[in-house]
Design a protein around this motif. Structure first.
Motif, PDB file in Angstrom:
ATOM      1  N   GLY A  22       0.807  -1.212   0.000  1.00 24.29           N
ATOM      2  CA  GLY A  22       0.000   0.000   0.000  1.00 24.29           C
ATOM      3  C   GLY A  22       0.839   1.260   0.000  1.00 24.29           C
ATOM      4  N   PRO A  23       0.168   2.413  -0.045  1.00 19.00           N
ATOM      5  CA  PRO A  23       0.873   3.697  -0.098  1.00 19.00           C
ATOM      6  C   PRO A  23       1.437   4.090   1.260  1.00 19.00           C
ATOM      7  N   THR A  24       2.600   4.724   1.232  1.00 16.92           N
ATOM      8  CA  THR A  24       3.198   5.294   2.429  1.00 16.92           C
ATOM      9  C   THR A  24       3.667   6.708   2.095  1.00 16.92           C
ATOM     10  N   PHE A  25       3.923   7.497   3.136  1.00 12.46           N
ATOM     11  CA  PHE A  25       4.157   8.927   2.939  1.00 12.46           C
ATOM     12  C   PHE A  25       5.335   9.391   3.794  1.00 12.46           C
ATOM     13  N   ARG A  26       6.213  10.187   3.187  1.00 12.02           N
ATOM     14  CA  ARG A  26       7.328  10.784   3.920  1.00 12.02           C
ATOM     15  C   ARG A  26       7.357  12.282   3.620  1.00 12.02           C
ATOM     16  N   ALA A  27       7.277  13.075   4.654  1.00  9.88           N
ATOM     17  CA  ALA A  27       7.262  14.533   4.477  1.00  9.88           C
ATOM     18  C   ALA A  27       8.672  15.102   4.478  1.00  9.88           C
ATOM     19  N   GLU A  60       4.945  10.395  -1.886  1.00  8.39           N
ATOM     20  CA  GLU A  60       3.999   9.278  -1.755  1.00  8.39           C
ATOM     21  C   GLU A  60       4.544   8.121  -2.579  1.00  8.39           C
ATOM     22  N   PHE A  61       4.692   6.976  -1.961  1.00  8.12           N
ATOM     23  CA  PHE A  61       5.250   5.818  -2.665  1.00  8.12           C
ATOM     24  C   PHE A  61       4.616   4.548  -2.108  1.00  8.12           C
ATOM     25  N   TRP A  62       4.831   3.452  -2.803  1.00  5.55           N
ATOM     26  CA  TRP A  62       4.201   2.183  -2.424  1.00  5.55           C
ATOM     27  C   TRP A  62       5.233   1.238  -1.839  1.00  5.55           C
ATOM     28  N   MET A  63       4.848   0.589  -0.739  1.00  7.00           N
ATOM     29  CA  MET A  63       5.734  -0.327  -0.039  1.00  7.00           C
ATOM     30  C   MET A  63       5.121  -1.716   0.039  1.00  7.00           C
ATOM     31  N   ILE A  64       5.982  -2.707  -0.078  1.00  7.15           N
ATOM     32  CA  ILE A  64       5.602  -4.093   0.143  1.00  7.15           C
ATOM     33  C   ILE A  64       6.315  -4.531   1.410  1.00  7.15           C
ATOM     34  N   GLU A  65       5.554  -4.906   2.433  1.00  7.41           N
ATOM     35  CA  GLU A  65       6.144  -5.176   3.743  1.00  7.41           C
ATOM     36  C   GLU A  65       5.698  -6.536   4.275  1.00  7.41           C
ATOM     37  N   PRO A  66       6.506  -7.575   4.018  1.00  7.28           N
ATOM     38  CA  PRO A  66       6.209  -8.896   4.584  1.00  7.28           C
ATOM     39  C   PRO A  66       6.689  -8.990   6.030  1.00  7.28           C
ATOM     40  N   GLU A  67       6.008  -9.804   6.804  1.00  6.82           N
ATOM     41  CA  GLU A  67       6.409 -10.080   8.179  1.00  6.82           C
ATOM     42  C   GLU A  67       6.168 -11.569   8.435  1.00  6.82           C
ATOM     43  N   GLY A 120      10.972  -4.465   4.052  1.00  9.57           N
ATOM     44  CA  GLY A 120      10.155  -3.590   3.218  1.00  9.57           C
ATOM     45  C   GLY A 120      10.850  -3.334   1.899  1.00  9.57           C
ATOM     46  N   LEU A 121      10.126  -3.493   0.808  1.00  8.75           N
ATOM     47  CA  LEU A 121      10.651  -3.187  -0.530  1.00  8.75           C
ATOM     48  C   LEU A 121       9.917  -1.987  -1.082  1.00  8.75           C
ATOM     49  N   GLY A 122      10.684  -0.993  -1.552  1.00  5.41           N
ATOM     50  CA  GLY A 122      10.092   0.180  -2.178  1.00  5.41           C
ATOM     51  C   GLY A 122       9.798  -0.092  -3.641  1.00  5.41           C
ATOM     52  N   LEU A 123       8.530  -0.024  -4.018  1.00  9.70           N
ATOM     53  CA  LEU A 123       8.131  -0.396  -5.373  1.00  9.70           C
ATOM     54  C   LEU A 123       8.763   0.514  -6.422  1.00  9.70           C
ATOM     55  N   GLU A 124       8.713   1.817  -6.209  1.00 13.43           N
ATOM     56  CA  GLU A 124       9.166   2.752  -7.247  1.00 13.43           C
ATOM     57  C   GLU A 124      10.674   2.660  -7.496  1.00 13.43           C
ATOM     58  N   ARG A 125      11.459   2.489  -6.457  1.00 15.56           N
ATOM     59  CA  ARG A 125      12.906   2.319  -6.671  1.00 15.56           C
ATOM     60  C   ARG A 125      13.183   1.024  -7.432  1.00 15.56           C
ATOM     61  N   THR A 126      12.396  -0.002  -7.147  1.00 17.57           N
ATOM     62  CA  THR A 126      12.569  -1.279  -7.844  1.00 17.57           C
ATOM     63  C   THR A 126      12.212  -1.130  -9.313  1.00 17.57           C
ATOM     64  N   VAL A 127      11.123  -0.418  -9.609  1.00 15.04           N
ATOM     65  CA  VAL A 127      10.738  -0.158 -11.001  1.00 15.04           C
ATOM     66  C   VAL A 127      11.829   0.636 -11.705  1.00 15.04           C
ATOM     67  N   ASP A 166      16.393   7.213 -14.952  1.00 12.60           N
ATOM     68  CA  ASP A 166      17.216   8.200 -14.256  1.00 12.60           C
ATOM     69  C   ASP A 166      16.533   8.763 -13.013  1.00 12.60           C
ATOM     70  N   HIS A 167      15.192   8.709 -12.962  1.00  9.80           N
ATOM     71  CA  HIS A 167      14.465   9.375 -11.876  1.00  9.80           C
ATOM     72  C   HIS A 167      13.198   8.588 -11.558  1.00  9.80           C
ATOM     73  N   VAL A 168      12.852   8.520 -10.269  1.00 12.31           N
ATOM     74  CA  VAL A 168      11.667   7.753  -9.863  1.00 12.31           C
ATOM     75  C   VAL A 168      10.359   8.416 -10.285  1.00 12.31           C
ATOM     76  N   ARG A 169      10.406   9.673 -10.734  1.00  9.60           N
ATOM     77  CA  ARG A 169       9.145  10.347 -11.082  1.00  9.60           C
ATOM     78  C   ARG A 169       8.412   9.642 -12.223  1.00  9.60           C
ATOM     79  N   GLU A 170       9.146   8.863 -13.054  1.00  9.96           N
ATOM     80  CA  GLU A 170       8.500   8.160 -14.154  1.00  9.96           C
ATOM     81  C   GLU A 170       7.962   6.792 -13.745  1.00  9.96           C
ATOM     82  N   THR A 171       8.165   6.380 -12.503  1.00  6.95           N
ATOM     83  CA  THR A 171       7.823   5.010 -12.103  1.00  6.95           C
ATOM     84  C   THR A 171       6.414   4.873 -11.557  1.00  6.95           C
ATOM     85  N   ILE A 172       5.713   5.970 -11.378  1.00  4.91           N
ATOM     86  CA  ILE A 172       4.370   5.963 -10.790  1.00  4.91           C
ATOM     87  C   ILE A 172       3.490   6.846 -11.674  1.00  4.91           C
ATOM     88  N   PRO A 173       2.219   6.476 -11.862  1.00  2.98           N
ATOM     89  CA  PRO A 173       1.403   7.245 -12.813  1.00  2.98           C
ATOM     90  C   PRO A 173       1.368   8.742 -12.533  1.00  2.98           C
TER      91      PRO A 173
END
Length: 432
Positions: free
Chosen positions: A205-210, A221-228, A401-408, A415-422
């Motif tokens: 789901g989405p997570t947020f860092r100010a 705003e980015f998406w995280m996959i967090e297994p436990e 936790g895996l960050g989806l956008e950095r992985t994409v 070159d930049h994560v701005r293209e990895t999310i709609p």
């Protein structure tokens, strides 16, 4: 009118058959009495060939009215064509215009990034942006498949939280009626509770860092996959991470070859991403940096230049393990043989893409967790429920936790994560 539409991605099933496609015109060019329509429908691209001598006059005229991003229904016969990128073309017999577009703002000429970001709602129609979003969707499918096949349960932690055990300086504050609340920066603590109920769980789901950061690796705003995982040690946790990332990369290679070609991605580097991955300790990483001209002291955290320098030694992702306790989160379990470091690891992607996974074995000793709360001046009132997890049936458990956008970004070679999310949310961008 009932229409039995064919998707461009399915034309290979209809060779030498007549089909109707709902589509947009990506581009058009003419060569005398032939018009070449570059058509797209989201599933792919195909060239439609309109031959004046072989179609009705109205069809020829309508084809000539089409402009970039005009919408239409087109009818024609599918032909194999080894010269085209998709391997097929459409010999057009009919054109039904839905809308002729005027003054489409994104043209084949070069545009600046700010202009393209202002028109992100249209930019995502381009072949390059489409390829990135298709790969993102495939990564998501691969993630869900990996966990489903291993009997993990998907659990959705809350987005609104009463506090943060990692501090509130980087959180977005809001009012929850008469109480203070924050947008989550991680679902991990809640996933630990879920693991005590369901054994193996993951959130997506989405997570947020100010953070007021403008680097090419950061989104607001980015998406995280967090297994436990209950009853899983640090070593077992690393093995799951290796299998997980290998599965994602190989799934993209198998299912998104055309999209990787569109991005001109060097796939030979991705083909090497199969476990096991190399590992070095934090101590070894510090020595390497010091020996290679970096001013770095034991106890500091790695920045982007340090991660890049370390990753350049390897062709696969590399684990950096056993960080100092003082620079890691309060819930990470100290190494019993060396309490000044914790049983944790960051996975650093190759090619300069930095950390894509952070994980650890969690503290399961209730007394030590109480001590950590005191040391970090954390609110027992807000998180008594978290302490309860160690009070009622505590077990060894680990997660990451895996960050989806950095992985994409890494898999696509961006070159930049701005293209990895709609629709990216950046420091100075909330539109569109």
């Amino acid at each position: 009118m009932n229409r039995n539409l064919c998707m461009i991605g399915d034309v290979n099933k209809h060779i030498d058959e007549s089909v109707m496609i709902g589509c947009w015109l990506h581009n058009i060019r003419s060569s005398g009495k032939i018009r070449f329509l570059q058509l797209r429908d989201g599933s792919g691209f195909i060239q439609g060939v309109v031959v004046k001598s072989e179609v009705a006059e109205q069809v020829w005229e309508d084809a000539g009215k089409l402009t970039q991003e005009s919408s239409l229904y087109v009818t024609g016969t599918v032909r194999e064509d080894t010269r085209s990128k998709g391997g097929f073309e459409l010999m057009v017999t009919g054109v039904e215009i839905i809308q002729v577009t005027t003054d489409y703002p994104i043209t084949p000429k070069e545009h600046g990034v700010d202009f393209l970001m202002d028109h992100r709602h249209l930019w995502i129609r381009s072949p390059r942006q489409r390829a990135i979003l298709v790969i993102r969707a495939q990564i998501i499918r691969a993630i869900q498949q990996f966990f489903d096949e291993r009997n993990f349960h998907l659990v959705d932690p809350p987005i609104l939280t009463p506090s943060s055990c990692e501090g509130t300086t980087n959180l977005f504050h809001t009012k929850y009626f008469d109480e203070d609340a924050y947008l989550t920066q991680s679902g991990q603590l809640y996933m630990e509770a879920a693991a005590m109920a369901l054994g193996r769980v993951y959130s997506f789901g989405p997570t947020f860092r100010a953070e007021k950061s403008k680097t090419r690796r950061h989104l607001i705003e980015f998406w995280m996959i967090e297994p436990e995982m209950a009853f899983v040690t640090h070593e077992e946790n690393l093995q799951v991470q290796e299998q997980f990332v290998s599965h994602i990369v190989q799934s993209v290679l198998q299912n998104c070859r055309k999209e990787l070609e569109t991005l001109e991605r060097d796939t030979t580097k991705l083909e090497q991403v199969v476990g096991p991955f190399p590992r070095i300790t934090y101590d070894e990483a510090v020595r390497f940096l010091q020996e290679n001209g970096h001013e770095f002291e034991w106890g500091e955290d790695f920045g982007a230049p340090h991660e890049t320098a370390i990753a350049e030694k390897y062709e696969k992702p590399v684990f950096i393990t056993h960080y100092p306790t003082e620079i890691k989160a309060f819930y990470m379990k100290p190494d019993p043989a060396r309490p000044e470091v914790v049983l944790c690891a960051d996975m650093i992607a190759p090619e300069g893409y930095g950390e894509i996974i952070g994980g650890s074995q969690r503290i399961d000793d209730p007394e030590l967790m109480e001590e950590r709360f005191r040391q970090h001046e954390l609110s027992k009132e807000a998180y008594q429920w978290y302490l309860d997890l160690r009070k009622y049936g505590s077990v060894p458990h680990s997660g990451f936790g895996l960050g989806l956008e950095r992985t994409v970004a890494w898999i696509c070679g961006l070159d930049h994560v701005r293209e990895t999310i709609p629709f990216p949310r950046l420091l100075y961008r909330l539109y569109p």
